[in-house]
Scaffold this motif. Structure first.
Motif, PDB file in Angstrom:
ATOM      1  N   UNK A 280       0.844  -1.193   0.000  1.00  0.00           N
ATOM      2  CA  UNK A 280       0.000   0.000   0.000  1.00  0.00           C
ATOM      3  C   UNK A 280       0.876   1.239   0.000  1.00  0.00           C
ATOM      4  N   UNK A 281       0.440   2.343  -0.618  1.00  0.00           N
ATOM      5  CA  UNK A 281      -0.893   2.547  -1.201  1.00  0.00           C
ATOM      6  C   UNK A 281      -0.978   2.234  -2.697  1.00  0.00           C
ATOM      7  N   UNK A 282      -0.016   1.506  -3.250  1.00  0.00           N
ATOM      8  CA  UNK A 282      -0.027   1.243  -4.688  1.00  0.00           C
ATOM      9  C   UNK A 282      -1.234   0.415  -5.114  1.00  0.00           C
TER      10      UNK A 282
ATOM     11  N   UNK B 248      16.236   3.443  -3.200  1.00  0.00           N
ATOM     12  CA  UNK B 248      16.171   3.568  -4.658  1.00  0.00           C
ATOM     13  C   UNK B 248      16.273   2.205  -5.353  1.00  0.00           C
ATOM     14  N   UNK B 249      15.141   1.518  -5.453  1.00  0.00           N
ATOM     15  CA  UNK B 249      15.152   0.210  -6.103  1.00  0.00           C
ATOM     16  C   UNK B 249      15.335   0.332  -7.611  1.00  0.00           C
TER      17      UNK B 249
ATOM     18  N   UNK C 162      10.470   3.122  -0.593  1.00  0.00           N
ATOM     19  CA  UNK C 162       9.901   3.282   0.743  1.00  0.00           C
ATOM     20  C   UNK C 162       9.411   4.694   1.034  1.00  0.00           C
ATOM     21  N   UNK C 163       9.904   5.672   0.277  1.00  0.00           N
ATOM     22  CA  UNK C 163       9.430   7.047   0.450  1.00  0.00           C
ATOM     23  C   UNK C 163       8.296   7.379  -0.512  1.00  0.00           C
ATOM     24  N   UNK C 164       7.968   6.449  -1.425  1.00  0.00           N
ATOM     25  CA  UNK C 164       6.890   6.643  -2.399  1.00  0.00           C
ATOM     26  C   UNK C 164       7.123   7.906  -3.227  1.00  0.00           C
ATOM     27  N   UNK C 165       8.354   8.018  -3.753  1.00  0.00           N
ATOM     28  CA  UNK C 165       8.734   9.233  -4.463  1.00  0.00           C
ATOM     29  C   UNK C 165       9.370   8.935  -5.810  1.00  0.00           C
TER      30      UNK C 165
ATOM     31  N   UNK D 102       7.159   2.894  -5.736  1.00  0.00           N
ATOM     32  CA  UNK D 102       7.746   2.829  -7.077  1.00  0.00           C
ATOM     33  C   UNK D 102       8.989   1.941  -7.104  1.00  0.00           C
ATOM     34  N   UNK D 103       8.992   0.944  -8.023  1.00  0.00           N
ATOM     35  CA  UNK D 103      10.164   0.061  -8.132  1.00  0.00           C
ATOM     36  C   UNK D 103      10.628  -0.126  -9.564  1.00  0.00           C
TER      37      UNK D 103
END
Length: 381
Positions: free
Chosen positions: A38-40, A327-328, A345-348, A373-374
């Motif tokens: 979440x929240x993806x 940063x994946x 993990x920061x959803x950025x 985001x990955x």
């Protein structure tokens, strides 16, 4: 053009020095693969202004469970993702509808992988076949593609065996982590974190099948994850996840063989000593071939390397914080002027200007919300 781009806009006096010139396409599409955390809710889409480096706010392009990694058909009108479809680990094909900020995805079809979930997906340059790499089961699968870009059927499944057992709990079994093709499409390469090897396969694009062809040896305990070719086709850059290093290989295109020549740390051991978690994730080569970039999770930076034009060997230029956490993945836009770094993990998703002369990164003071985001995929011109 494939319908993504908006005609060039007038440059302002505040435009960065590496900005596009008048007449360049001003806006390109950015597709964002996400985890199932979440929240993806699925695959997201935003745009990058190539004159200013500014990102629009990402919007949901289609719902899908954990569409981690993405790939684009060479015709630019079909997007592929690996993830969950109806409770089944699958690879899915989506038609790209609309353009600009209004772009959406419509499911063409999906095919079960039938060997667990995939960590990566790739398409050959002719749009004839697709590869998926299964981390959990340690395999690579091949699929044939139809003329409209939909997925026809699974045509090969190559199961890796063994494990280097150097790093406990990570290398007891095979873990295929990436799949891709040689520049001439004759061979496929699959870095396996558990084996400390890059498995090499002979490719038949007409039948979309694979045959074993040998392997490239990675550093023991390195945990190979992702790799990229230099634009000249003579060198391979392999990112080792577990020891945060890059190994440079000489590549023999005729014989499909790779020979290691250098391994260089992405971050010093002393800098990593205080991190509770440390793991290398992604590697990219600048379009001009002069620079290589890699991402460091835990340290949360991008390492910039200079490429020796004679040997292909690397030297560190700088390490730039990603202005986010974990940063994946990250990517360079087709011009090489901008780098987008995803913080899982920061959803950025953060934007950086790339100096084409030095390779150095400058934070563009632009970061947008991108849920878990990955994977970052930009449409090539």
């Amino acid at each position: 053009m494939f319908g993504f781009f908006i005609a060039g806009q007038i440059m302002s006096s505040q435009t960065p020095s590496n900005a596009a010139q008048p007449g360049d396409n001003a806006v390109i599409s950015v597709w964002i693969g996400t985890s199932n955390a979440k929240p993806s809710k699925g695959i997201y889409h935003c745009t990058l202004n190539t004159q200013t480096g500014k990102l629009s706010d990402p919007t949901l392009a289609t719902e899908m469970g954990g569409p981690g990694f993405l790939a684009m058909h060479p015709n630019g009108s079909v997007l592929y993702a690996v993830g969950d479809v109806g409770g089944t680990a699958s690879v899915a094909a989506f038609k790209i509808d609309g353009s600009g900020k209004a772009a959406k995805l419509t499911l063409l079809n999906s095919v079960a992988i039938d060997d667990g979930g995939a960590a990566h997906v790739a398409v050959d340059s002719q749009g004839k076949m697709l590869l998926t790499a299964q981390y959990g089961s340690g395999s690579v699968a091949a699929f044939s593609l139809s003329d409209d870009g939909s997925i026809d059927k699974r045509t090969s499944l190559m199961k890796h065996e063994g494990g280097s057992r150097i790093v406990p709990k990570r290398q007891e079994a095979p873990h295929a982590h990436w799949a891709g093709f040689s520049p001439d499409q004759r061979f496929a390469f699959v870095p396996d974190l558990g084996l400390d090897k890059v498995m090499i396969y002979k490719v038949d694009t007409d039948t979309a099948t694979l045959k074993p062809h040998g392997f490239g040896q990675a550093p023991l305990g390195g945990g190979p994850r992702h790799m990229k070719f230099h634009p000249n086709g003579k060198w391979i850059f392999l990112l080792n996840e577990l020891d945060l290093s890059v190994t440079v290989f000489d590549y023999d295109a005729e014989n499909g063989t790779m020979t290691p020549k250098q391994t260089i740390p992405t971050v010093s051991k002393s800098e990593l000593a205080k991190e509770l978690f440390k793991s290398a994730s992604e590697i990219r080569v600048h379009p001009n071939g002069n620079f290589v970039y890699s991402a460091n999770r835990g340290h949360d930076t991008i390492t910039v390397f200079k490429v020796n034009s004679e040997s292909g060997e690397l030297s560190v230029i700088e390490r730039e914080p990603i202005r986010g956490a974990t940063p994946r993945n990250f990517n360079l836009d087709p011009s090489g002027r901008w780098l987008l770094a995803a913080g899982q993990n920061s959803h950025t998703l953060a934007s950086f200007a790339v100096d084409p002369q030095t390779g150095e990164l400058t934070y563009n003071q632009n970061v947008v919300h991108a849920p878990s985001a990955i994977c970052v995929l930009m449409q090539h011109e």
